[in-house]
Structure formats: structure tokens, C-alpha cells
Design a protein around this motif. Structure first.
Motif, short mmCIF file in Angstrom:
data_model
loop_
_atom_site.label_atom_id
_atom_site.label_comp_id
_atom_site.label_asym_id
_atom_site.label_seq_id
_atom_site.Cartn_x
_atom_site.Cartn_y
_atom_site.Cartn_z
N SER A 74 0.81 -1.22 0.00
CA SER A 74 0.00 0.00 0.00
C SER A 74 0.84 1.26 0.00
CB SER A 74 -0.94 0.01 1.22
OG SER A 74 -0.19 0.10 2.42
N VAL A 75 2.09 1.17 0.46
CA VAL A 75 2.97 2.34 0.48
C VAL A 75 3.21 2.84 -0.94
CG1 VAL A 75 5.32 3.12 0.99
CG2 VAL A 75 4.04 1.78 2.68
N GLY A 76 3.41 1.91 -1.89
CA GLY A 76 3.63 2.32 -3.27
C GLY A 76 2.43 3.04 -3.85
N ALA A 77 1.22 2.52 -3.59
CA ALA A 77 0.02 3.16 -4.12
C ALA A 77 -0.19 4.54 -3.51
CB ALA A 77 -1.20 2.27 -3.85
N TRP A 78 -0.02 4.63 -2.17
CA TRP A 78 -0.17 5.94 -1.53
C TRP A 78 0.83 6.95 -2.09
CZ3 TRP A 78 4.02 7.75 1.35
CH2 TRP A 78 3.86 9.04 1.83
N ALA A 79 2.10 6.56 -2.19
CA ALA A 79 3.13 7.50 -2.61
C ALA A 79 2.93 7.94 -4.04
CB ALA A 79 4.52 6.86 -2.44
N ARG A 80 2.63 7.00 -4.93
CA ARG A 80 2.44 7.35 -6.34
C ARG A 80 1.26 8.30 -6.50
NH1 ARG A 80 -0.44 5.37 -10.81
NH2 ARG A 80 0.68 5.55 -12.80
N ALA B 242 -2.36 13.77 0.44
CA ALA B 242 -2.08 13.41 1.83
C ALA B 242 -0.60 13.10 2.06
CB ALA B 242 -2.95 12.23 2.24
N PRO B 243 0.30 14.07 1.84
CA PRO B 243 1.72 13.77 2.08
C PRO B 243 2.05 13.53 3.54
CG PRO B 243 1.41 16.12 1.69
CD PRO B 243 0.10 15.46 1.39
N GLY B 244 1.21 14.02 4.45
CA GLY B 244 1.46 13.82 5.87
C GLY B 244 1.45 12.37 6.29
N GLN B 245 0.87 11.49 5.44
CA GLN B 245 0.87 10.06 5.76
C GLN B 245 2.29 9.50 5.82
OE1 GLN B 245 -1.34 8.20 6.90
NE2 GLN B 245 -0.73 6.08 6.51
N ILE C 277 -2.46 -10.33 6.01
CA ILE C 277 -3.80 -10.01 5.50
C ILE C 277 -4.03 -8.52 5.73
CG2 ILE C 277 -6.27 -10.43 5.65
CD1 ILE C 277 -5.67 -13.16 6.80
N ASP C 278 -3.99 -7.75 4.67
CA ASP C 278 -4.27 -6.32 4.80
C ASP C 278 -5.71 -6.07 4.40
OD1 ASP C 278 -4.36 -3.59 4.95
OD2 ASP C 278 -2.40 -3.28 4.02
N ASP C 279 -6.56 -6.01 5.40
CA ASP C 279 -7.98 -5.72 5.16
C ASP C 279 -8.36 -4.38 5.78
OD1 ASP C 279 -9.00 -8.31 7.56
OD2 ASP C 279 -7.70 -6.56 7.76
N LEU C 280 -7.35 -3.48 5.95
CA LEU C 280 -7.59 -2.20 6.62
C LEU C 280 -7.10 -0.99 5.82
CD1 LEU C 280 -6.46 -3.16 10.25
CD2 LEU C 280 -8.81 -2.91 9.43
N ASP C 281 -5.89 -1.06 5.27
CA ASP C 281 -5.26 0.12 4.68
C ASP C 281 -6.10 0.68 3.53
OD1 ASP C 281 -1.94 1.08 4.56
OD2 ASP C 281 -3.40 1.87 3.15
N PRO C 282 -6.39 1.99 3.53
CA PRO C 282 -7.19 2.58 2.44
C PRO C 282 -6.55 2.43 1.07
CG PRO C 282 -7.02 4.09 4.31
CD PRO C 282 -6.06 2.98 4.58
N TYR C 283 -5.21 2.26 1.02
CA TYR C 283 -4.51 2.16 -0.26
C TYR C 283 -4.15 0.71 -0.61
CZ TYR C 283 -3.94 7.22 0.12
OH TYR C 283 -4.17 8.57 0.22
N ARG C 284 -4.81 -0.27 0.01
CA ARG C 284 -4.37 -1.65 -0.14
C ARG C 284 -4.60 -2.19 -1.55
NH1 ARG C 284 -8.95 -1.41 3.06
NH2 ARG C 284 -10.69 -2.81 2.61
N MET C 285 -5.59 -1.71 -2.26
CA MET C 285 -5.80 -2.13 -3.65
C MET C 285 -6.62 -1.04 -4.35
SD MET C 285 -5.09 -4.27 -6.00
CE MET C 285 -4.17 -5.39 -4.95
N PRO C 286 -5.93 -0.05 -4.92
CA PRO C 286 -6.62 1.12 -5.48
C PRO C 286 -7.50 0.77 -6.66
CG PRO C 286 -4.31 1.13 -6.08
CD PRO C 286 -4.49 0.02 -5.09
N GLU C 287 -8.56 1.55 -6.81
CA GLU C 287 -9.48 1.45 -7.94
C GLU C 287 -10.09 0.07 -8.10
OE1 GLU C 287 -7.28 4.87 -10.66
OE2 GLU C 287 -7.58 2.86 -11.45
N THR C 288 -10.26 -0.64 -6.98
CA THR C 288 -10.93 -1.94 -7.00
C THR C 288 -12.33 -1.75 -6.44
OG1 THR C 288 -8.84 -3.12 -6.71
CG2 THR C 288 -10.85 -4.31 -6.15
N THR C 289 -13.32 -2.05 -7.28
CA THR C 289 -14.70 -1.75 -6.89
C THR C 289 -15.27 -2.77 -5.91
OG1 THR C 289 -15.48 -2.95 -8.84
CG2 THR C 289 -15.17 -0.57 -9.06
#
Length: 824
Positions: free
Chosen positions: A474-480, A494-497, A591-603
Motif C-alpha cells: 500500500s505504500v507504493g500506491a499511496w506514494a504514487r 495526503a503527504p502527511g501520511q 492479511i491487509d484488510d484495513l489500509d485505504p490504499y491496499r488495492m486502489p481502484e478496486t470496486t
């Protein structure tokens, strides 16, 4: 507004708090060029004008919901206004604009910059830029007192004080005006002697009616480019860049698709306005170099708002980008990068500003040189070491490894190389967040800088802790996404993350620290660890970390992070994990079932697994891992090297749902696996996607999309060439899985495995042929697809029972018929 254009609010306010100067620089646009209005203006901004300016700035900020703005104290020489005037100006504006962050800076010639001033500037958190043109001989050519005495000695004294440990944090950089009489490398080295955080090279102000020295109208010579290029080559080619050079950095940023924050480069709308000592609202003061009254608007802070200035055609001309360029500039191949050059440099008497820059040939040559240098070096830029890019190293894929990957395999060693490159990519993206937050003046830029420094500190002592956090998908998705949003000046970037990344690394390493981290509706997400749940009204919290543990606090609420962060606790949700081992081959998946950036653009992203669901995943994984290790060992070795995280998806009405993303390398998103073989083939399929996505970051395999779409036997919609390549490569892996698996099964299970092998072998062969005939592959892509085709052709020699062939063909034909009905 016409064509949907809307003015961009002002975010930068230049305040002329004193209109006189204690130097008489020969190239000064204020006193030596066309406009002499300084003679009739007050020497100093009065308290009444300061108060009116503060009110207007606050009004503008609140009306447009600006989270942060910048005020620049300018002149003349701003230090001539005296310490009390500086204190009152800054404190009054900050008080009036409560709720908006007000950053303050000051540009000085350095003559009056002493310890007492620096203590004041430190107290008021005012950053300081100093003008310096090189060594003593170079600097004193132009920057002299009225009596002719040079100023270098006094400026050097001030700079030595400014760069001392006590005041170093105030230093924003050096401003250097290009003088063709000075040796460029000599100038550069003289500036570097003061270890500036940034250098800004300014072209001398001039125009077609008053050309700068050495720049004759209509001549195609490029003296200023010739002066700057040796500095660029020295700066760009350095193993460790000693400073940022704003002009070069802006050109590169725009070349790579970003936006510019400088008036000299690019087409970003100008967001700056000037207030003169008498309260007059003006455009950029460098327009004084054009003609008498050029920057004047007729507006005044006592009676007019800054919104009134936004509606002026002269302001709009500096905000509408390409529309303000003359036909010659619009036809230029570098107009998007050049942006027409500085607006003041376009002036020609009788023709206004609708002209190319007087520096047009120089800008064209400089930009082309930078472009060719960067393009030649681009594949290698992610390999170099930077000042604090956490020891990036070179990443290469040998011909042998490339060939193995093309055949669908590669093994653990090849995947380890790809994983290392993805780690470097994450490091660069995180660094990009820091730079973009600074360049765009984001209100969290200071938080981001402190977080990055903490991350670097932890990395030096506990590199494993930082690597674990930075490798978390998720770090890659958030940063990009954050870099892209910052470049687009998006309000919800959200650079403060980055502070949460630093906190997670500190917790993992037991590093003692306190750091403020953002909360979204009271939820603090610490990547790779879990979430702290606070009051929904909380937007920032503090992570207090020590060797014995960590706490997240806000508004009197304390959440203790458990010693084992994977366990849930009061106020804490941990990222649980699945672990198993077969024949000495361990597998550990978070198991990442929490991070908001865990799988972007997945409906169909899933929610948190229950304990019962987690136990089911664990038991199914144990069976799947046994199958992979015992019978698909090469795949198992790749899975354990590439995949670190699973993210739940909502199950479709029929079958299994799974996906990967190039933004989240190492993560497989999937719905609950119904059985071990489905789990195993899903890991095989998605590992192929992960390998190819990582390879594409190193080697381009496809040409830009030309709009054509093709049939893919695994999709209901037509696909572009990049999508075809991803699918064919994934199903090359799937076909290999079923080819091996069919020999392990009996009865109906064997029939199913053989039919799956036949179907996906043929599907991958069909699409690989489409790719090779598309004309949309790079030379490397042609080689890669040829390697895929050779493997599939060999597999085509494998015999398949007639019944299995019939089942596979029937399913393939049924899919194609549905596709034709839907798409034509």
C-alpha cells in the motif's frame, strides 16, 4: 468564464515592506530599468497598509478555502524596514488569517543579516534567501554599494552565520543572477562553498526593446544556454547532488509530466501578487523592467480585494497557459516546457507581451540539452544513489534472466531482482512525496520533512524495519497517488501520511520518538501494522514510541499498540497473518484488510475478515502451499519471493475474483478461495502479473496506445495491447500450472485439469500471436512475446485427451460467441 476557465487564487503574496536598497546593483530592475515609480512611493509600508493587507490576505484565503499561503518580505531591501516592522507584518497576517497556515520567507542582499536579525527570523519562523553571484570578483562586478565598494565580504560574513548550526534551518537558498563575464563553473563552485539547500539562477531582466547583455534581437546565438549547460552537466552528472538547482529541476519535472512552480518554466498558472509600500496591488514586480507602470493594476488594499485583481485581463494572461502564448511559441516543440519564458521577457514596445521570450533561442537550446540528457539516462536514474535516497542501487535484468521471464518462469533469483527494483521504486516515490510537498508548498511539507528525516534515521540503525514498511504494497500506491495529486495541486493530497510510515518503522525497531501522524475520521493507519481507532473528530494524533512499546494519543484518548501488533486490542486493529511451512519452505502472508490504499481502484474491495474467515483462509492456504511446494516448486519459490500481502475481495456471483496492481507490488487481492487448487492457481496467476508489472518498470515492452482493441479469451471487453500482454503472460503461467497438475489428478479432476490446460494454452497462444502481429511492441517486447510463443509452441506438442480438448474448445467457443454478441 469563457471556455470553462476559472482564475487560480493567489497563494503567494509579495510584500514590498521597504522600497529602498543599500546596494546599487547594475542590473537591478527596480532602480535601473524602465519603471521609476519607487521615487514617488513611501520608503516603508505603514502600519495602516500592513493592517489592510493582512485583512485582504485573510479575506482571500478564507473565501477560497486555502489551507496554506506564503508571504515573501521583499523590497528594495526588506531588512531596512527594521525588526519591529518585520515582526508586526508577519504576526498581524498570521493572526488575521487564523485557520490558514502562513509560511513566511525573506529575500535579502545579506548586508544587514546579523545574529540579532537571525534570532528574530528564527522566532517568527521566516526562511531566508540570500543573493550571491559567485566569488568576490564575480559578485562585486555588479553588486556594489552606491559609492562603488563591493559587498561580497559582508555577504560572506552573513552567510557563514546563516549556515551555522544555530540558524542553518532558516536557509532557503541562494539567488544568483547570470553574468556572462563570469566563468559558470567558477560561479557554481563559489555558491556550493556555502552548502546551499537550493540555488536559483536568474536570467538578467530584459526584453526585445531593452535586450540583456550579450542577447541581440533576431540573432540565433545562445550565450545564456552556453553558460548554463556546463553547470547543468556538472550538477546532473554528480553522484551526489550537492544542492537543488531550481531551473534545472523545474525543467526536468515538466519534461516528466509534472507541473512547474516557477514563473520561468512551464505553463502553470501564476498564483502570485504584489503589494507595494503604498498599498497598491500589482502584478509581478519584474514587469518594471518593461515600461513605466507595467505592473500597476489601479487596485489598492484599502478599497479592493485580491479577487478583483484575479479578474483583470493582465492577471488572466499569466494564468491561462498556452492561450496566452504567441503563435510562434505555440508552434515551438518545447512550448509546454518553456511556457514562453518569463512574462516580462516577452515585452516589445508597440507589441506588448504577445511575443516569444527575448531568451527564446537560449531556452530552446537549454531545454533540448536537458531533454536529451534525461531521456538517455532515464532507465538508469532509479539506479543512482542520492543524498538521502536510502542507498538505492543499480537494477539490471540480464539477457538470460529476461529470456527465462519471457518463457513464463525466472525462478526466485529473477523475482528477487524484480522485488529489489520495486523496493527502490517505493523509496523514490516516498522521496518524491517529500519533494512534491515542498515544491508545491503543501501545508504538511514540514511534517513530511520531519517524517522523512526520522525514517532515514531509523534506516541507518535498523534497515530491516524500514525495508519492511517501505516494501508494504500500500505504500507504493499511496506514494504514487500522492505525488500525482500534489503535482495537480489537489486539495486532498495526503503527504502527511509519510509520518505514519516513519512511525511504523519506529515501532518495528523500538526507536524512541514522538511524531504527529494524520488521522482520517479518527483512524490512524500505520502501514504494515494496523490501525488505531480514536474519536471520529480527530484529524491528527501523536505516536509515542519507546523500546518497550508504543502509544497513539489524541484528545486524551490513548491507544496502546500491542507487543504483537497483529493482535487486536482496545482501540487497535492489527494486520493478521497467515503462515505455513512445507518441506522447509515457509510462507508468511499478511492479511491487509484495513489500509485505504491496499488495492486502489478496486470496486469489489472486501472488508475485515472475521476470525472464522481468517481460520478458513489459513486452512486452505496450508493445503494450497502443500500443493505448490510438492508439485509446482518453481512457482512456490516465485510466490514466496514476490507475494507478501493478501487483500480480501467481495466474491462474485460465480467463481473466484482476484487481481493485482502495478501500484501495489507484492499484494494479491482475492475473494475467499473455495478450495486449495483454486487458491494455488490464483497465486500462480497473480504472481505472473506481479512479475510482468515489475519488469515493465525496468524495460518498456509496448508502444503508446494507438486506440486499437483486440479480443482476449479471458475478458468480456476488447483490450489494448498492454492489457493483452498482461493477460497472455498470466495465462501462460496458468497453462503451465494445469499442465503439471493434470498428472496428479484422477477421474473427473484429471479431465478438468487437462481441459483447463488445453483452453489456456490455446488462449495464450492466440493472444501472443495477436501481440506479435500488432506492430505495437518495442524491440524488447518483440523478444519477450517471442519467448512466450516458443514456450507455448512446445506445450502445443503435449497430447491432451479428446474429451478434454472438446470441453476446452466448447468453453472457448462459448466465450467467443458471447464476446461477439456483446462487442461485434
Amino acid at each position: 468564464m469563457a471556455d470553462g476557465w476559472r482564475p487560480t487564487p493567489f497563494r503567494q503574496f509579495i510584500l514590498k515592506i521597504h522600497s529602498r536598497c543599500d546596494l546599487a546593483c547594475k542590473y537591478c530592475y527596480m532602480y535601473e530599468m524602465a519603471d521609476s515609480s519607487w521615487l514617488t512611493r513611501p520608503k516603508q509600508m505603514s502600519r495602516e497598509i500592513v493592517a489592510a493587507t493582512a485583512a485582504r490576505i485573510a479575506e482571500h484565503a478564507h473565501r477560497h478555502g486555502l489551507r496554506d499561503i506564503e508571504i515573501i518580505l521583499h523590497g528594495g531591501e526588506p531588512l531596512l524596514a527594521g525588526p519591529e516592522a518585520i515582526r508586526e507584518t508577519v504576526t498581524r497576517i498570521r493572526s488575521a488569517a487564523a485557520g490558514t497556515r502562513v509560511r513566511a520567507s525573506l529575500q535579502t542582499n545579506g548586508l544587514r543579516l546579523d545574529e540579532s536579525y537571525l534570532r528574530l527570523l528564527d522566532e517568527l519562523d521566516i526562511r531566508v534567501g540570500v543573493s550571491l553571484d559567485g566569488d568576490e570578483t564575480m559578485h562585486d562586478r555588479s553588486r556594489r554599494r552606491a559609492g562603488g565598494r563591493g559587498s561580497h565580504a559582508e555577504v560572506s560574513r552573513a552567510l557563514r552565520l546563516l549556515i551555522s548550526p544555530t540558524f542553518r534551518h532558516l536557509f532557503s537558498g541562494l539567488l544568483c543572477t547570470v553574468d556572462l563575464r563570469n566563468d559558470p563553473i567558477g560561479v557554481y563552485e563559489a555558491l556550493l562553498a556555502f552548502d546551499p539547500p537550493a540555488v536559483d539562477f536568474l536570467l538578467p531582466h530584459g526584453n526585445w526593446s531593452a535586450p540583456p547583455a550579450g542577447r541581440l534581437p533576431h540573432e540565433e546565438t545562445t550565450p545564456y544556454a552556453d553558460w548554463l549547460i556546463p553547470i547543468f552537466d556538472r550538477w546532473y552528472g554528480a553522484a551526489r547532488r550537492p544542492t537543488r538547482v531550481r531551473m534545472f529541476g523545474e525543467i526536468i519535472q515538466v519534461l516528466l509530466g509534472g507541473s512547474s512552480s516557477s514563473e520561468q518554466i512551464g505553463l502553470s498558472p501564476a498564483g502570485m501578487v504584489v503589494v507595494e509600500t503604498d498599498g497598491g496591488i500589482e502584478q509581478s514586480d519584474v514587469l518594471k523592467s518593461a515600461y513605466q507602470g507595467a505592473p500597476e493594476t489601479g487596485l489598492h488594499v484599502t478599497r479592493d480585494s485580491f479577487d478583483d485583481a484575479l479578474l483583470l485581463p493582465s492577471i488572466a494572461a499569466r494564468q491561462i497557459g498556452e492561450l496566452a502564448l504567441c503563435p510562434t511559441c505555440r508552434a515551438c516543440p518545447v512550448s509546454r516546457i518553456c511556457g514562453g519564458g518569463l512574462y516580462a521577457h516577452r515585452y516589445r514596445s508597440g507589441h506588448g507581451f504577445a511575443n516569444p521570450s527575448v531568451y527564446s533561442p537560449d531556452l530552446l537550446r537549454l531545454i533540448k540539452h536537458v531533454k536529451s540528457t534525461v531521456e538517455a539516462d532515464l532507465p538508469a536514474r532509479s539506479k543512482r544513489r542520492g543524498r538521502d535516497t536510502m542507498n538505492l542501487r543499480e537494477h539490471r535484468i540480464t539477457a538470460g534472466v529476461f529470456s527465462k521471464l519471457a518463457a513464463g518462469g525466472g525462478g526466485a533469483a529473477a523475482v528477487a531482482r524484480l522485488s529489489a527494483a520495486q523496493h527502490s521504486k517505493h523509496v523514490l516515490l516516498v522521496r518524491g512525496v517529500l519533494e512534491a510537498a515542498r515544491a508545491n508548498g503543501h501545508p504538511d511539507a514540514a511534517v513530511t520533512r520531519r517524517a522523512y528525516d526520522l525514517l532515514a534515521t531509523v534506516q541507518r540503525r535498523h534497515p530491516g524495519a524500514v525495508d519492511t514498511v517501505l516494501r508494504h504494497p500500500s505504500v507504493g500506491a499511496w506514494a504514487r497517488r500522492t505525488v500525482k495529486m500534489l503535482d495537480a495541486h489537489a486539495e486532498d493530497a495526503a503527504p502527511g501520511q509519510l509520518a505514519a510510515l516513519a512511525a511504523a518503522a519506529a515501532i518495528r525497531s523500538g526507536t524512541a520518538c514522538d511524531i504527529d501522524v494524520p488521522a482520517v475520521e479518527g483512524v490512524v493507519t500505520l502501514p504494515s501494522l494496523g490501525q488505531a481507532i480514536l474519536s471520529p473528530t480527530v484529524s491528527w494524533a501523536t505516536v509515542e514510541c519507546a523500546e518497550g512499546g508504543a502509544e497513539v494519543t489524541a484528545d486524551g484518548t490513548i491507544v496502546t499498540v500491542p507487543r504483537d501488533p497483529g493482535r487486536d486490542a482496545p482501540g487497535w486493529k492489527g494486520l493478521r497473518s497467515l503462515s505455513t511451512e512445507v518441506d522447509g519452505v515457509p510462507l508468511h502472508l499478511v492479511i491487509d484488510d484495513l489500509d485505504p490504499y491496499r488495492m486502489p481502484e478496486t470496486t469489489n474491495i472486501g472488508g475485515r475478515l472475521t476470525e472464522a474467515e481468517t481460520e478458513r483462509w489459513q486452512s486452505t492456504l496450508e493445503e494450497a502451499w502443500h500443493l505448490l511446494v510438492r508439485h509446482h516448486r518453481a512457482v512456490a519459490d516465485e510466490v514466496v519471493t514476490a507475494i507478501t500481502v493478501l487483500t480480501p475481495l467481495v466474491a462474485p456471483a460465480r467463481g473466484q475474483s482476484s487481481s493485482t496492481s502495478g501500484e501495489t507490488y507484492g499484494c494479491v487481492a482475492l475473494s475467499t478461495p473455495p478450495d486449495a487448487s483454486t487458491f494455488a492457481v490464483t497465486l500462480t496467476h497473480e504472481t505472473q502479473h506481479a512479475k510482468l508489472s515489475a519488469l515493465l518498470d525496468l524495460i518498456p515492452l509496448t508502444l503508446p496506445d494507438d486506440g486499437r482493441r483486440y479480443y482476449a479469451p479471458w475478458r468480456e471487453d476488447p483490450r489494448p495491447v498492454p492489457g493483452l500482454l498482461q493477460g497472455a503472460y498470466a495465462f501462460l503461467g496458468v497453462a503451465g500450472f494445469w499442465m503439471r497438475q493434470r498428472h496428479l489428478e484422477t477421474g473427473e479432476a484429471a479431465l478438468r485439469a487437462s481441459s483447463e490446460f488445453f483452453r489456456w494454452r490455446e488462449a495464450a497462444r492466440l493472444v501472443t500471436g495477436t501481440l506479435l502481429g500488432s506492430g505495437r511492441l518495442t524491440p524488447a517486447g518483440e523478444n519477450f512475446a517471442t519467448g512466450m510463443a516458443l514456450r507455448l509452441d512446445r506445450w502445443a506438442q503435449e497430447s491432451v485427451p479428446a474429451r478434454a480438448r472438446a470441453l476446452g474448445r466448447a468453453r472457448a467457443d462459448d466465450h467467443y460467441a458471447r464476446w461477439l454478441e456483446r462487442n461485434g
